[in-house]
Design a protein around this motif. Structure first.
Motif, PDB file in Angstrom:
ATOM      1  N   ALA A 190       0.566  -1.111  -0.129  1.00 65.83           N
ATOM      2  CA  ALA A 190       0.101  -0.099   0.040  1.00 65.83           C
ATOM      3  C   ALA A 190       0.826   1.190   0.019  1.00 65.83           C
ATOM      4  O   ALA A 190       1.869   1.222   0.177  1.00 65.83           O
ATOM      5  N   SER A 191       0.373   2.379  -0.370  1.00 70.90           N
ATOM      6  CA  SER A 191       1.008   3.735  -0.189  1.00 70.90           C
ATOM      7  C   SER A 191       0.819   4.438   1.337  1.00 70.90           C
ATOM      8  O   SER A 191      -0.208   4.113   1.890  1.00 70.90           O
ATOM      9  N   VAL A 192       1.794   4.665   1.634  1.00 69.84           N
ATOM     10  CA  VAL A 192       1.884   5.457   2.734  1.00 69.84           C
ATOM     11  C   VAL A 192       1.799   6.868   2.726  1.00 69.84           C
ATOM     12  O   VAL A 192       2.105   7.343   1.736  1.00 69.84           O
ATOM     13  N   GLY A 193       0.989   7.660   3.660  1.00 67.44           N
ATOM     14  CA  GLY A 193       0.887   9.063   3.307  1.00 67.44           C
ATOM     15  C   GLY A 193       1.468  10.328   4.233  1.00 67.44           C
ATOM     16  O   GLY A 193       1.994   9.958   5.478  1.00 67.44           O
ATOM     17  N   LEU A 194       1.749  11.339   3.489  1.00 70.74           N
ATOM     18  CA  LEU A 194       2.432  12.375   4.085  1.00 70.74           C
ATOM     19  C   LEU A 194       1.258  13.560   4.295  1.00 70.74           C
ATOM     20  O   LEU A 194       0.289  13.765   3.326  1.00 70.74           O
ATOM     21  N   HIS A 195       1.173  14.257   5.404  1.00 71.69           N
ATOM     22  CA  HIS A 195       0.236  15.364   5.435  1.00 71.69           C
ATOM     23  C   HIS A 195       0.652  16.344   4.418  1.00 71.69           C
ATOM     24  O   HIS A 195       1.792  16.622   4.133  1.00 71.69           O
ATOM     25  N   PRO A 196      -0.317  16.947   3.897  1.00 71.37           N
ATOM     26  CA  PRO A 196       0.047  17.870   2.645  1.00 71.37           C
ATOM     27  C   PRO A 196       0.751  19.136   3.228  1.00 71.37           C
ATOM     28  O   PRO A 196       1.566  19.822   2.347  1.00 71.37           O
ATOM     29  N   ALA A 197       0.723  19.605   4.530  1.00 70.17           N
ATOM     30  CA  ALA A 197       1.562  20.485   5.136  1.00 70.17           C
ATOM     31  C   ALA A 197       2.919  20.298   5.071  1.00 70.17           C
ATOM     32  O   ALA A 197       3.566  21.340   5.337  1.00 70.17           O
ATOM     33  N   SER A 198       3.234  19.110   5.185  1.00 74.59           N
ATOM     34  CA  SER A 198       4.820  18.667   5.558  1.00 74.59           C
ATOM     35  C   SER A 198       5.677  19.166   4.336  1.00 74.59           C
ATOM     36  O   SER A 198       5.304  18.566   3.071  1.00 74.59           O
ATOM     37  N   LEU A 238       2.786  19.031  18.818  1.00 74.41           N
ATOM     38  CA  LEU A 238       1.814  18.743  17.528  1.00 74.41           C
ATOM     39  C   LEU A 238       2.397  17.276  16.992  1.00 74.41           C
ATOM     40  O   LEU A 238       2.431  16.910  15.894  1.00 74.41           O
ATOM     41  N   LEU A 239       2.900  16.270  18.176  1.00 73.48           N
ATOM     42  CA  LEU A 239       2.971  14.844  17.687  1.00 73.48           C
ATOM     43  C   LEU A 239       1.982  14.516  17.074  1.00 73.48           C
ATOM     44  O   LEU A 239       2.372  13.554  15.998  1.00 73.48           O
ATOM     45  N   GLY A 240       0.743  14.437  17.727  1.00 78.67           N
ATOM     46  CA  GLY A 240      -0.421  13.979  16.810  1.00 78.67           C
ATOM     47  C   GLY A 240      -0.453  14.159  15.325  1.00 78.67           C
ATOM     48  O   GLY A 240      -0.719  13.327  14.646  1.00 78.67           O
ATOM     49  N   LYS A 241      -0.323  15.470  15.053  1.00 81.79           N
ATOM     50  CA  LYS A 241      -0.343  15.854  13.715  1.00 81.79           C
ATOM     51  C   LYS A 241       0.644  15.350  12.905  1.00 81.79           C
ATOM     52  O   LYS A 241       0.548  14.887  11.820  1.00 81.79           O
ATOM     53  N   ALA A 242       1.917  15.096  13.702  1.00 75.57           N
ATOM     54  CA  ALA A 242       3.294  14.731  12.808  1.00 75.57           C
ATOM     55  C   ALA A 242       2.908  13.293  12.656  1.00 75.57           C
ATOM     56  O   ALA A 242       3.652  12.702  11.705  1.00 75.57           O
ATOM     57  N   LYS A 243       2.330  12.428  13.547  1.00 71.28           N
ATOM     58  CA  LYS A 243       2.492  10.916  13.406  1.00 71.28           C
ATOM     59  C   LYS A 243       1.190  10.457  13.010  1.00 71.28           C
ATOM     60  O   LYS A 243       1.301   9.167  12.429  1.00 71.28           O
ATOM     61  N   ASP A 244       0.039  10.775  13.173  1.00 63.39           N
ATOM     62  CA  ASP A 244      -1.259   9.985  13.071  1.00 63.39           C
ATOM     63  C   ASP A 244      -2.147  10.949  12.111  1.00 63.39           C
ATOM     64  O   ASP A 244      -2.764  11.760  12.172  1.00 63.39           O
ATOM     65  N   ASN A 245      -1.833  10.170  10.557  1.00 64.94           N
ATOM     66  CA  ASN A 245      -2.613  10.741   9.539  1.00 64.94           C
ATOM     67  C   ASN A 245      -3.134   9.501   8.780  1.00 64.94           C
ATOM     68  O   ASN A 245      -2.623   8.516   8.903  1.00 64.94           O
ATOM     69  N   ASN A 246      -3.999   9.821   7.662  1.00 67.18           N
ATOM     70  CA  ASN A 246      -4.263   8.923   6.891  1.00 67.18           C
ATOM     71  C   ASN A 246      -3.221   7.980   6.266  1.00 67.18           C
ATOM     72  O   ASN A 246      -2.375   8.800   5.598  1.00 67.18           O
ATOM     73  N   ALA A 247      -3.004   6.675   6.366  1.00 64.19           N
ATOM     74  CA  ALA A 247      -1.882   5.786   5.603  1.00 64.19           C
ATOM     75  C   ALA A 247      -0.491   6.200   6.334  1.00 64.19           C
ATOM     76  O   ALA A 247       0.286   5.819   5.523  1.00 64.19           O
ATOM     77  N   SER A 248      -0.644   6.854   7.496  1.00 67.07           N
ATOM     78  CA  SER A 248       0.765   7.403   7.866  1.00 67.07           C
ATOM     79  C   SER A 248       1.542   6.244   8.786  1.00 67.07           C
ATOM     80  O   SER A 248       2.565   6.303   9.338  1.00 67.07           O
ATOM     81  N   SER A 362      -1.370  12.149   2.170  1.00 72.02           N
ATOM     82  CA  SER A 362      -2.536  11.709   3.121  1.00 72.02           C
ATOM     83  C   SER A 362      -3.937  11.852   2.333  1.00 72.02           C
ATOM     84  O   SER A 362      -4.946  11.193   2.474  1.00 72.02           O
ATOM     85  N   ASP A 363      -4.066  13.246   1.819  1.00 69.93           N
ATOM     86  CA  ASP A 363      -5.234  13.657   1.438  1.00 69.93           C
ATOM     87  C   ASP A 363      -5.568  13.212  -0.125  1.00 69.93           C
ATOM     88  O   ASP A 363      -6.724  13.461  -0.485  1.00 69.93           O
ATOM     89  N   GLN A 364      -4.561  12.526  -0.726  1.00 69.24           N
ATOM     90  CA  GLN A 364      -4.860  12.143  -1.924  1.00 69.24           C
ATOM     91  C   GLN A 364      -5.155  10.507  -1.993  1.00 69.24           C
ATOM     92  O   GLN A 364      -5.193  10.026  -3.255  1.00 69.24           O
ATOM     93  N   LEU A 365      -4.704   9.916  -0.825  1.00 71.75           N
ATOM     94  CA  LEU A 365      -4.792   8.405  -1.004  1.00 71.75           C
ATOM     95  C   LEU A 365      -6.072   8.049  -0.228  1.00 71.75           C
ATOM     96  O   LEU A 365      -6.999   8.901  -0.028  1.00 71.75           O
TER      97      LEU A 365
END
Length: 381
Positions: A190-198, A238-248, A362-365
């Motif tokens: 599967a693909s892993v996801g990056l938050h679009p802001a990163s 901001l650990l939660g935002k850095a670590k827990d996103n769609n497919a992260s 993450s927002d495109q997966l």
């Protein structure tokens, strides 16, 4: 196809996993035996339950079940876009997904750099040299919580070099956080996801322990604790935002249960390799983590996660941390590494095989839609 993806001694390995079956309209538990993928859901249909069973090893070795396909077919299906059933899912289900941070001296320094850079990758190289000069010691030789660690802490505080990451890196208490929610992890292929802001991020190749409700480590697998360095660097809150996103969070390909051929000592002595292959720029990065350099023993990390202070009735998956924080420049001198979309990431170690994923946003997966209610509905059918 199986070369390098399954354990080198896979004929002796007790491998359990989860796959998606279209005809079952959901996930089923499988084992790998003699190169065949066998549905064992009539005997046990929840991975957390399997890990509780005294006869788990015998079940994987001998239980009858429907042969779904050969392992090559499963691995090929899992790497299609979109995947073709049957295909691999993350091998865990109802377990909590926990992770330990800053368990290696090298990663400790990189976390301090992130913090002091405030998320600005262009400052990383300069700060790295400054910290090496200020600290002036090999942190890997310091036992967390020891008298030597306390002395070093006092010295660094006096020099203005102490950090919250130092506290969990060489202090008595480990950093243990929730990486992802049950059922949200992706599996092999599967693909892993990056938050679009990163704009500054990296994979974190780790061994993941499968721990039962009694706090016993029953097996291990591989994981990618996808990390957003710029977001966590702005603030540890901001650990939660850095670590827990769609497919992260990626885990797989299978859980290998501990037995006479694979023990916790194999985890302690493992070399975990990482290979990143850029699909748009030809970039290649290869490195490895030596588990012998971990600052805290895996069982210590388990004991800090669960006990009289905290119970996990469904068990948990525990990422053990990584010494790998890539610093090879990719987009600019002194800026170190960051992902490009499409990167192929391979995390491997001989006794566990290989976890392969590509990098997306993450927002495109595909969104995470299969949660606890869907699982309960599937079990009632």
């Amino acid at each position: 196809m199986t070369t390098g993806i399954l354990p080198t001694d896979h004929l002796h390995a007790r491998l359990a996993g989860r796959i998606w079956r279209d005809d079952a309209r959901g996930p089923v538990l499988v084992c790998v035996r003699d190169g065949q993928v066998i549905d064992i859901s009539t005997h046990c249909n929840v991975m957390a339950d399997l890990l509780e069973r005294d006869d788990a090893l015998d079940l994987i070795a001998n239980a009858d079940g429907e042969v779904l396909c050969d392992i090559d077919t499963l691995l090929t299906n899992s790497q299609q876009v979109p995947p073709r059933a049957p295909y691999l899912l993350a091998p865990c289900d109802v377990q909590a997904i926990k992770a330990c941070g800053v368990t290696f001296a090298v990663s400790l320094l990189e976390r301090v750099i992130e913090e002091q850079a405030g998320g600005d990758a262009s400052r990383a190289s300069e700060l790295r040299e400054e910290l090496k000069h200020v600290i002036g010691t090999d942190l890997s030789r310091i036992t967390p919580g020891s008298d030597a660690a306390i002395t070093l802490k006092t010295e660094l505080q006096a020099r203005g070099a102490w950090s919250q990451y130092m506290e969990v890196g060489i202090g008595a208490d480990a950093e243990v956080f929730t990486k992802a929610q049950p059922f949200s992890s992706v599996g092999f292929g599967a693909s892993v996801g990056l938050h679009p802001a990163s704009r500054w991020n990296n994979p974190e190749p780790e061994i993941v322990l499968a721990v039962d409700a009694q706090g016993q480590a029953r097996g291990a697998t591989l994981g990618n604790d996808v990390n957003l360095r710029d977001i966590e660097g702005r603030s540890a809150l901001l650990l939660g935002k850095a670590k827990d996103n769609n497919a992260s969070c990626a885990i797989g390909p299978f859980i290998r249960l501990f037995d006479d051929h694979f023990t916790l000592d194999d985890v302690r002595n493992a070399q975990v390799s990482l290979r990143i292959e850029g699909q748009d720029d030809g970039f290649v990065l290869e490195d490895s983590s030596d588990m012998r350099e971990i600052s805290r023993d895996p069982l210590d990390l388990v004991q800090q996660t669960t006990g009289t202070h905290h119970q996990y009735p469904d068990g948990f998956m525990l990422f053990l941390g990584t010494m790998f924080s890539p610093i090879k420049d990719r987009d600019g001198t002194g800026e170190g590494f960051t992902h490009h979309l499409g990167d192929r990431v391979t995390i491997a170690t001989p006794k566990l095989g290989a976890l392969i994923n590509h990098v997306g946003r993450s927002d495109q997966l595909p969104p995470w839609t299969y949660g606890i209610r869907a699982f309960l509905a599937h079990q009632r059918r």
